[in-house]
Design an enzyme around this catalytic site. Structure first.
Site, mmCIF file in Angstrom:
data_model
loop_
_atom_site.group_PDB
_atom_site.id
_atom_site.type_symbol
_atom_site.label_atom_id
_atom_site.label_comp_id
_atom_site.label_asym_id
_atom_site.label_seq_id
_atom_site.Cartn_x
_atom_site.Cartn_y
_atom_site.Cartn_z
ATOM 1 N N ARG A 98 0.885 -1.180 0.000
ATOM 2 C CA ARG A 98 0.000 0.000 0.000
ATOM 3 C C ARG A 98 0.908 1.212 0.000
ATOM 4 O O ARG A 98 1.773 1.339 0.869
ATOM 5 C CB ARG A 98 -0.899 -0.019 1.238
ATOM 6 C CG ARG A 98 -1.625 1.302 1.543
ATOM 7 C CD ARG A 98 -2.732 1.567 0.529
ATOM 8 N NE ARG A 98 -3.721 2.511 0.984
ATOM 9 C CZ ARG A 98 -3.602 3.827 0.954
ATOM 10 N NH1 ARG A 98 -2.483 4.381 0.523
ATOM 11 N NH2 ARG A 98 -4.589 4.599 1.349
ATOM 12 N N GLU A 106 -11.306 4.858 -5.177
ATOM 13 C CA GLU A 106 -11.536 3.414 -5.237
ATOM 14 C C GLU A 106 -12.059 3.016 -6.613
ATOM 15 O O GLU A 106 -12.833 3.749 -7.227
ATOM 16 C CB GLU A 106 -12.541 2.986 -4.170
ATOM 17 C CG GLU A 106 -12.051 3.204 -2.753
ATOM 18 C CD GLU A 106 -10.785 2.447 -2.440
ATOM 19 O OE1 GLU A 106 -10.685 1.263 -2.799
ATOM 20 O OE2 GLU A 106 -9.881 3.042 -1.828
ATOM 21 N N ARG A 149 -1.158 -5.220 4.588
ATOM 22 C CA ARG A 149 -0.374 -4.725 3.453
ATOM 23 C C ARG A 149 0.871 -4.014 3.963
ATOM 24 O O ARG A 149 0.813 -3.289 4.958
ATOM 25 C CB ARG A 149 -1.209 -3.755 2.612
ATOM 26 C CG ARG A 149 -2.461 -4.365 2.039
ATOM 27 C CD ARG A 149 -3.300 -3.348 1.297
ATOM 28 N NE ARG A 149 -3.823 -2.324 2.206
ATOM 29 C CZ ARG A 149 -4.710 -1.398 1.852
ATOM 30 N NH1 ARG A 149 -5.163 -1.350 0.615
ATOM 31 N NH2 ARG A 149 -5.132 -0.505 2.733
#
Length: 183
Positions: A98, A106, A149
């Site tokens: 990330r 998104e 992540r």
């Protein structure tokens, strides 16, 4: 010199009724201790696994690393190895990353058509930026987010690739909260 079989079936060499003393019996366990134990300890140290982030920071500092020079494409299907999920998430050699310094719209569950379109543009631009030459992933803050992540900043020539997305209006600086792109 006579041979004598002991109680356990071992053969002992005897001289005048006493065990023979030769070079082998003088050596005993000392060479094993002198060479064997340090060698075993060294091999054991080599097999201790290091945490990924520690191994990267200790063994290959970002300033000395040649960087990541791979071909990225959009992720598709279930198997993800080296690909881009969206404008701020990617996979590098099987590790989900990330980008810690930015937030992009998104594309998996957009709130409106504008967010979907901007998210697609940010994703395509990130693919282009990643494929434009070697870059390094630098850690600045926590190692992982709550989703597991790795949190990293993609850097090429001392400049964050996320800053490029922000300058082009495709992302915002990460402030710790997601923005409502549809407001």
């Amino acid at each position: 010199m006579l041979r004598h079989r002991g109680a356990m079936g071992n053969v002992h060499f005897m001289r005048n009724g006493k065990p023979a003393r030769g070079k082998r019996s003088r050596q005993g366990w000392f060479p094993f201790v002198l060479v064997g134990l340090p060698l075993a300890a060294f091999c054991a140290v080599l097999t201790i696994p290091l945490e990924d982030s520690i191994a990267t920071e200790i063994l290959v500092p970002a300033s000395l690393s040649p960087g990541i020079d791979a071909q990225f494409a959009r992720c598709s299907g279930r198997v993800r190895y080296t690909c881009v999920v969206d404008g701020d998430t990617l996979w590098v050699e099987g590790t989900k990353i990330r980008l810690a310094d930015i937030n992009t719209p998104e594309i998996s569950k957009p709130g409106c058509a504008f967010e979907s379109e901007l998210g697609e543009r940010a994703t395509a631009r990130l693919v282009t930026l990643l494929n434009s030459g070697p870059f390094v992933l630098e850690r600045d803050g926590p190692d992982e987010d709550r989703y597991g992540r790795k949190l990293r900043i993609a850097v090429r020539n001392g400049k964050s690739l996320g800053d490029t997305l922000v300058a082009e209006g495709l992302a915002e600086e990460w402030t710790g909260r997601r923005r409502n792109w549809c407001a």
